[in-house]
Design a protein around this motif. Structure first.
Motif, short mmCIF file in Angstrom:
data_model
loop_
_atom_site.label_atom_id
_atom_site.label_comp_id
_atom_site.label_asym_id
_atom_site.label_seq_id
_atom_site.Cartn_x
_atom_site.Cartn_y
_atom_site.Cartn_z
N SER A 209 15.99 -11.05 -2.23
CA SER A 209 15.46 -12.39 -2.52
C SER A 209 14.85 -12.42 -3.92
N TYR A 210 14.10 -11.39 -4.24
CA TYR A 210 13.48 -11.30 -5.56
C TYR A 210 14.52 -11.02 -6.65
N LEU A 211 15.47 -10.19 -6.33
CA LEU A 211 16.51 -9.89 -7.30
C LEU A 211 17.32 -11.14 -7.64
N ASN A 212 17.67 -11.90 -6.61
CA ASN A 212 18.43 -13.14 -6.85
C ASN A 212 17.63 -14.13 -7.70
N GLU A 213 16.32 -14.20 -7.43
CA GLU A 213 15.46 -15.09 -8.22
C GLU A 213 15.40 -14.63 -9.67
N MET A 214 15.28 -13.34 -9.88
CA MET A 214 15.24 -12.80 -11.24
C MET A 214 16.54 -13.06 -11.99
N MET A 215 17.66 -12.83 -11.32
CA MET A 215 18.95 -13.05 -11.96
C MET A 215 19.15 -14.53 -12.28
N SER A 216 18.64 -15.40 -11.43
CA SER A 216 18.72 -16.84 -11.69
C SER A 216 17.88 -17.21 -12.91
N THR A 217 16.69 -16.61 -13.02
CA THR A 217 15.81 -16.86 -14.17
C THR A 217 16.49 -16.41 -15.46
N ILE A 218 17.13 -15.25 -15.41
CA ILE A 218 17.84 -14.71 -16.57
C ILE A 218 18.97 -15.64 -16.99
N GLN A 219 19.73 -16.11 -16.03
CA GLN A 219 20.84 -17.01 -16.34
C GLN A 219 20.36 -18.34 -16.89
N ASP A 220 19.28 -18.88 -16.31
CA ASP A 220 18.75 -20.16 -16.78
C ASP A 220 18.28 -20.08 -18.23
N ASN A 221 17.76 -18.91 -18.62
CA ASN A 221 17.27 -18.73 -19.98
C ASN A 221 18.32 -18.17 -20.93
N GLU A 222 19.50 -17.91 -20.40
CA GLU A 222 20.62 -17.37 -21.19
C GLU A 222 20.25 -16.04 -21.83
N TRP A 223 19.53 -15.23 -21.07
CA TRP A 223 19.25 -13.87 -21.50
C TRP A 223 20.44 -12.98 -21.13
N ILE A 224 20.41 -11.76 -21.59
CA ILE A 224 21.52 -10.82 -21.35
C ILE A 224 21.22 -9.98 -20.12
N SER A 225 22.24 -9.77 -19.30
CA SER A 225 22.04 -8.92 -18.11
C SER A 225 23.32 -8.19 -17.74
N PHE A 226 23.15 -7.02 -17.15
CA PHE A 226 24.23 -6.26 -16.51
C PHE A 226 23.91 -6.27 -15.02
N ASP A 227 24.67 -7.01 -14.24
CA ASP A 227 24.40 -7.08 -12.80
C ASP A 227 25.08 -5.91 -12.09
N LEU A 228 24.50 -4.74 -12.24
CA LEU A 228 25.08 -3.53 -11.65
C LEU A 228 24.94 -3.52 -10.14
N HIS A 229 23.93 -4.17 -9.60
CA HIS A 229 23.72 -4.24 -8.15
C HIS A 229 24.92 -4.91 -7.48
N GLU A 230 25.30 -6.06 -7.98
CA GLU A 230 26.42 -6.81 -7.39
C GLU A 230 27.73 -6.06 -7.58
N ARG A 231 27.94 -5.51 -8.75
CA ARG A 231 29.19 -4.79 -9.02
C ARG A 231 29.28 -3.51 -8.19
N TYR A 232 28.15 -2.91 -7.94
CA TYR A 232 28.10 -1.70 -7.09
C TYR A 232 28.60 -2.03 -5.69
N LEU A 233 28.09 -3.11 -5.12
CA LEU A 233 28.50 -3.51 -3.77
C LEU A 233 29.97 -3.92 -3.73
N GLU A 234 30.41 -4.60 -4.77
CA GLU A 234 31.82 -5.02 -4.84
C GLU A 234 32.74 -3.82 -4.90
N LYS A 235 32.35 -2.81 -5.66
CA LYS A 235 33.17 -1.60 -5.78
C LYS A 235 33.23 -0.86 -4.45
N LEU A 236 32.11 -0.75 -3.76
CA LEU A 236 32.09 -0.08 -2.45
C LEU A 236 32.98 -0.81 -1.46
N GLU A 237 32.90 -2.13 -1.46
CA GLU A 237 33.72 -2.92 -0.52
C GLU A 237 35.20 -2.76 -0.84
N ALA A 238 35.54 -2.79 -2.12
CA ALA A 238 36.95 -2.65 -2.53
C ALA A 238 37.51 -1.29 -2.14
#
Length: 280
Positions: A209-238
């Motif tokens: 919940s906190y991570l999603n809020e933080m990522m939303s804040t980053i996107q709203d401010n157009e800051w730079i981010s590497f969303d390794l958490h999401e990509r990690y889960l996607e890779k495991l699922e694949a």
């Protein structure tokens, strides 16, 4: 010895001396010519190098809005006379092996020796980072790039509201930019956890919940981010791999397999195009 014989010997000595002197002069002349050619070649190579550097800088300058982090590091190395400095900052465990692997990878890819600093603050939430003014220590490393791992786990344990978490994250970013206006700040999300997922605090919020809020804040401010958490889960699922198999028994800390995966995802992210104009 006859007079003729003596005269012949003197004549031979004179001729030999002449040959030696001629050879020495010729050798000196050849050395001067070789030195002149060498200096001319060095100047041509230096001029060529300067032209190449100027062209590289121009190419980098024209692509600042779509430049990979690796290319940005190369760009900084051409602009600065000092070595490039990178700092890993935030809620990161002291012993994280993936940082060492990232350092080796960056040095190999940039063909430079990059100074890497660990300003890790394990279990520090976004409020604690601000209240203890941890940015002062960060500023002392004079980083050109800051990789700021998001304190989603720590904020969940602090049991603050999502609004407060977002505001504290913003305060952290502003404090960094006030102290280091030319530093490029890249937020990175932490690795996922099998034990903390669904482990709610009093607000019925888990770390995601906190991570999603933080990522939303980053996107709203157009800051730079590497969303390794999401990509990690996607890779495991694949790959059909269970999350638990990449973590230690505590369900959060990366094991060897998890470290390899997280490192790979971080390295791949270094090649993605980002807007680097918020840096130098």
């Amino acid at each position: 010895m006859s007079k003729k014989g003596g005269f012949a010997i003197v004549l031979l000595v004179i001729l030999a001396s002449g040959v030696i002197l001629f050879g020495m002069n010729y050798s000196k002349k050849q050395q001067k010519e070789l030195m002149a050619v060498s200096e001319q070649t060095d100047q041509q190579e230096l001029g060529s190098t300067k032209e190449d550097t100027t062209e590289q800088l121009a190419n980098y300058e024209n692509s600042r809005q779509e430049m990979s982090a690796l290319d940005y590091i190369k760009y900084v190395s051409l602009v600065k006379e000092e070595e490039v400095s990178l700092s890993f900052y935030g809620d990161i465990a002291e012993e994280e092996q993936w940082i060492s692997e990232a350092e080796q990878y960056i040095n190999e890819q940039t063909n430079k020796t990059i100074k890497v600093n660990r300003l890790v603050n394990p279990d520090y939430d976004s409020y604690k980072l601000i209240s203890e003014n941890k940015v002062v220590k960060l500023a002392e490393t004079k980083p050109d790039v800051i990789f700021f791992q998001l304190p989603a786990y720590a904020d969940q344990k602090l049991d603050i509201s999502l609004v407060d978490s977002s505001e504290y994250l913003t305060m952290n970013y502003e404090a960094i930019k006030d102290a280091l206006p030319e530093s490029l700040v890249v937020f990175i999300s932490p690795n996922p956890s099998s034990s903390e997922k669904g482990n709610n605090n009093s607000r019925t919020l888990d770390y995601t919940s906190y991570l999603n809020e933080m990522m939303s804040t980053i996107q709203d401010n157009e800051w730079i981010s590497f969303d390794l958490h999401e990509r990690y889960l996607e890779k495991l699922e694949a790959d059909g791999v269970a999350l638990e198999s990449t973590l230690l028994e505590n369900g959060r800390t990366l094991n060897t397999e998890g470290t390899d995966l997280y490192s790979t995802l971080f390295e791949e992210s270094l090649d993605q195009k980002i807007d680097t104009t918020s840096g130098m």
